[in-house]
Design an enzyme around this catalytic site. Structure first.
Site, PDB file in Angstrom:
ATOM      1  N   ALA A 105       0.841  -1.203   0.000  1.00 28.72           N
ATOM      2  CA  ALA A 105       0.000   0.000   0.000  1.00 28.72           C
ATOM      3  C   ALA A 105       0.875   1.250   0.000  1.00 28.72           C
ATOM      4  CB  ALA A 105      -0.900  -0.011   1.234  1.00 28.72           C
ATOM      5  N   GLY A 150       0.706  -5.403   0.528  1.00 27.86           N
ATOM      6  CA  GLY A 150      -0.135  -5.575  -0.663  1.00 27.86           C
ATOM      7  C   GLY A 150       0.635  -6.165  -1.844  1.00 27.86           C
ATOM      8  N   GLU A 153       0.410  -9.696  -1.245  1.00 31.23           N
ATOM      9  CA  GLU A 153      -0.994 -10.105  -1.431  1.00 31.23           C
ATOM     10  C   GLU A 153      -1.348 -10.213  -2.917  1.00 31.23           C
ATOM     11  OE1 GLU A 153      -2.258  -7.033   1.478  1.00 31.23           O
ATOM     12  OE2 GLU A 153      -3.532  -8.638   2.283  1.00 31.23           O
ATOM     13  N   GLU A 173       1.762  -5.732   7.918  1.00 27.16           N
ATOM     14  CA  GLU A 173       0.686  -4.791   8.261  1.00 27.16           C
ATOM     15  C   GLU A 173       0.457  -4.621   9.756  1.00 27.16           C
ATOM     16  OE1 GLU A 173       0.560  -6.930   5.727  1.00 27.16           O
ATOM     17  OE2 GLU A 173      -0.537  -6.097   4.032  1.00 27.16           O
TER      18      GLU A 173
HETATM   19  C1  LIG Z   1      -2.282  -3.760   1.484  1.00 26.33           C
HETATM   20  C2  LIG Z   1      -2.283  -3.324   2.907  1.00 26.33           C
HETATM   21  C3  LIG Z   1      -1.209  -2.873   3.596  1.00 26.33           C
HETATM   22  C4  LIG Z   1       0.158  -2.716   3.147  1.00 26.33           C
HETATM   23  O1  LIG Z   1       0.583  -3.057   2.076  1.00 26.33           O
HETATM   24  S1  LIG Z   1       1.163  -1.942   4.289  1.00 26.33           S
HETATM   25  C5  LIG Z   1       2.632  -1.551   3.380  1.00 26.33           C
HETATM   26  C6  LIG Z   1       3.625  -2.578   3.622  1.00 26.33           C
HETATM   27  N1  LIG Z   1       4.861  -2.179   3.013  1.00 26.33           N
HETATM   28  C7  LIG Z   1       5.884  -1.715   3.685  1.00 26.33           C
HETATM   29  O2  LIG Z   1       5.853  -1.528   4.892  1.00 26.33           O
HETATM   30  C8  LIG Z   1       7.126  -1.430   2.848  1.00 26.33           C
HETATM   31  C9  LIG Z   1       7.772  -0.115   3.181  1.00 26.33           C
HETATM   32  N2  LIG Z   1       8.964   0.062   2.377  1.00 26.33           N
HETATM   33  C10 LIG Z   1      10.134  -0.559   2.636  1.00 26.33           C
HETATM   34  O3  LIG Z   1      10.252  -1.385   3.514  1.00 26.33           O
HETATM   35  C11 LIG Z   1      11.299  -0.173   1.791  1.00 26.33           C
HETATM   36  O4  LIG Z   1      11.022   1.065   1.188  1.00 26.33           O
HETATM   37  C12 LIG Z   1      11.642  -1.189   0.694  1.00 26.33           C
HETATM   38  C13 LIG Z   1      10.455  -1.527  -0.188  1.00 26.33           C
HETATM   39  C14 LIG Z   1      12.204  -2.472   1.334  1.00 26.33           C
HETATM   40  C15 LIG Z   1      12.744  -0.580  -0.223  1.00 26.33           C
HETATM   41  O5  LIG Z   1      13.833  -0.138   0.587  1.00 26.33           O
HETATM   42  P1  LIG Z   1      14.960   0.798  -0.047  1.00 26.33           P
HETATM   43  O6  LIG Z   1      15.952   1.051   1.035  1.00 26.33           O
HETATM   44  O7  LIG Z   1      15.443   0.203  -1.319  1.00 26.33           O
HETATM   45  O8  LIG Z   1      14.210   2.134  -0.477  1.00 26.33           O
HETATM   46  P2  LIG Z   1      13.653   3.298   0.465  1.00 26.33           P
HETATM   47  O9  LIG Z   1      13.129   2.747   1.731  1.00 26.33           O
HETATM   48  O10 LIG Z   1      14.695   4.363   0.551  1.00 26.33           O
HETATM   49  O11 LIG Z   1      12.404   3.816  -0.380  1.00 26.33           O
HETATM   50  C16 LIG Z   1      12.572   4.642  -1.543  1.00 26.33           C
HETATM   51  C17 LIG Z   1      11.390   5.550  -1.635  1.00 26.33           C
HETATM   52  O12 LIG Z   1      10.213   4.773  -1.782  1.00 26.33           O
HETATM   53  C18 LIG Z   1       9.258   5.149  -0.809  1.00 26.33           C
HETATM   54  N3  LIG Z   1       8.426   3.994  -0.428  1.00 26.33           N
HETATM   55  C19 LIG Z   1       8.819   2.761  -0.121  1.00 26.33           C
HETATM   56  N4  LIG Z   1       7.779   1.996   0.217  1.00 26.33           N
HETATM   57  C20 LIG Z   1       6.690   2.788   0.116  1.00 26.33           C
HETATM   58  C21 LIG Z   1       5.295   2.576   0.354  1.00 26.33           C
HETATM   59  N5  LIG Z   1       4.819   1.381   0.739  1.00 26.33           N
HETATM   60  N6  LIG Z   1       4.487   3.612   0.182  1.00 26.33           N
HETATM   61  C22 LIG Z   1       4.929   4.818  -0.225  1.00 26.33           C
HETATM   62  N7  LIG Z   1       6.248   5.081  -0.465  1.00 26.33           N
HETATM   63  C23 LIG Z   1       7.093   4.076  -0.299  1.00 26.33           C
HETATM   64  C24 LIG Z   1      10.139   5.581   0.364  1.00 26.33           C
HETATM   65  O13 LIG Z   1       9.389   6.346   1.259  1.00 26.33           O
HETATM   66  C25 LIG Z   1      11.217   6.342  -0.352  1.00 26.33           C
HETATM   67  O14 LIG Z   1      10.737   7.628  -0.708  1.00 26.33           O
HETATM   68  P3  LIG Z   1      11.556   8.941  -0.270  1.00 26.33           P
HETATM   69  O15 LIG Z   1      10.685  10.072  -0.717  1.00 26.33           O
HETATM   70  O16 LIG Z   1      12.851   8.842  -1.010  1.00 26.33           O
HETATM   71  O17 LIG Z   1      11.745   8.867   1.211  1.00 26.33           O
HETATM   72  C26 LIG Z   1      -3.578  -3.371   3.615  1.00 26.33           C
HETATM   73  C27 LIG Z   1      -4.121  -1.989   3.605  1.00 26.33           C
HETATM   74  O18 LIG Z   1      -4.275  -1.438   2.507  1.00 26.33           O
HETATM   75  O19 LIG Z   1      -4.329  -1.419   4.666  1.00 26.33           O
END
Ligand SMILES: C/C(=C\C(=O)SCCNC(=O)CCNC(=O)[C@H](O)C(C)(C)COP(=O)(O)OP(=O)(O)OC[C@H]1O[C@@H](n2cnc3c(N)ncnc32)[C@H](O)[C@@H]1OP(=O)(O)O)CC(=O)O
Length: 299
Positions: A105, A150, A153, A173
């Site tokens: 997400a 997601g 998922e 989550e």
């Molecule tokens: C479907 C439902 C819920 C969910 O899905 S909850 C979301 C679960 N996902 C996460 O918690 C993942 C969060 N992200 C990470 O762990 C890491 O970013 C990564 C994917 C492992 C990549 O790591 P890396 O070190 O390569 O990169 P950065 O962390 O520096 O990220 C770069 C850039 O991308 C942005 N970003 C990453 N993930 C997300 C995200 N999920 N949403 C929005 N933006 C994301 C990150 O913030 C960085 O941006 P900057 O502006 O540069 O800071 C159920 C329901 O819907 O409720």
């Protein structure tokens, strides 16, 4: 939109992640860009002997393919287009972003939403992945790097999952004080069993591709960077089979597993019936008798 393209070296993120390239990375895979479903979702059709293989590429590098509104709309549009395309035989879902399949997400977008907007968004994620799961053709998630929340998922809604060994999978989550809301609480336990699914969901722990393979969460763990090659090999294998038979086999398995054995066998009979009247069935027998490869037309 239909534009000839070559997804050769950049067809999937494994070619970009610095890992040792496989032989296939240097092949130019000819494809037709069928649809730019959104800024971040591109649909390609493979050509020549591989026509029948359709590929979705997620391309939102700045947010690691997070499922924002545009991405989600693009995915749904793509799934809908593929569902009405009688010439599509198998779908591969890939990422063009290095070291990530999908980060789940969009947490930045989520921060701006009120409760009813969050509810609508989660419902939309859930229904989009249910639509994906219900596609008649086999679907393969090609995972290099992170498949989180997601993102996992979505992969769980596919028929097969193929990972490079650097992949990391998790449903994190509960760490964000919500639950997997896009089908994860239902599809993960059906795949790996109740107890392991509970552990993974309660802890949000990231697991490696090797561990995912050992619990039956994925079908293959390849050397890093080679998930695409393996997925293409599997897709090619499927693409050569009788298309109606493949659709009916998927339906028989999916519908049959939701009911008791006797009803499941009835579903199997009903699905077999659909293959009985096809020219492809006769072509299969003729090809066997003539010691040649069958040429199936999906009819
Ligand atoms: C479907 C439902 C819920 C969910 O899905 S909850 C979301 C679960 N996902 C996460 O918690 C993942 C969060 N992200 C990470 O762990 C890491 O970013 C990564 C994917 C492992 C990549 O790591 P890396 O070190 O390569 O990169 P950065 O962390 O520096 O990220 C770069 C850039 O991308 C942005 N970003 C990453 N993930 C997300 C995200 N999920 N949403 C929005 N933006 C994301 C990150 O913030 C960085 O941006 P900057 O502006 O540069 O800071 C159920 C329901 O819907 O409720």
């Amino acid at each position: 939109m239909a534009v000839f393209s070559s997804i050769g070296k950049r067809f999937c993120n494994q070619a970009l992640n610095g890992s040792k390239p496989s032989r296939l990375h240097f092949q130019s895979i000819r494809t037709l860009l069928l649809q730019s479903a959104s800024e971040s979702v591109k649909v390609h059709r493979h050509s020549d002997a591989d026509s029948g293989i359709v590929q979705i590429n997620m391309e939102r590098p700045e947010a690691k393919n997070a499922l924002g509104k545009d991405m989600l709309r693009g995915l749904l549009n793509s799934f809908e287009a593929i569902s009405t395309d009688p010439t599509a035989n198998v779908l591969m879902i890939c990422s063009s972003v290095s070291r990530v399949f999908c980060a789940g997400a969009d947490l930045k977008e989520r921060l701006t939403m009120n409760v009813s907007e969050v509810r609508a968004t989660v419902n939309s994620l859930r229904s989009t992945f249910t639509f994906l799961e219900a596609l008649q053709i086999p679907t393969i998630a090609v995972i290099e790097g992170a498949a989180l929340g997601g993102g996992l998922e979505m992969a769980l809604s596919c028929d097969l999952r193929i990972c490079g060994e650097d992949a990391k999978l998790a449903l994190p989550e509960t760490g964000l004080a919500v639950i997997p809301g896009a089908g994860g609480t239902q599809r993960l336990p059906r795949l790996v069993g109740k107890s392991i699914a509970k552990e993974l969901i309660f802890t949000g722990r990231k697991i490696s591709a090797r561990d995912a393979l050992s619990i039956g969460l994925i079908n293959y763990c390849t050397p890093a960077g080679e998930a695409y090659s393996k997925a293409l090999e599997v897709a090619r294998d499927i693409n050569q089979k009788g298309p109606v038979a493949i659709r009916m086999a998927k339906r028989a398995i999916n519908e049959g597993l939701e009911v008791n054995m006797a009803s499941g066998l009835d579903v199997e009979e009903e699905c077999y019936e659909q293959t009985l009247h096809t020219n492809d069935r006769l072509e299969g027998l003729a090809a066997f008798a003539e010691k040649r490869k069958p040429l199936y037309k999906g009819k």
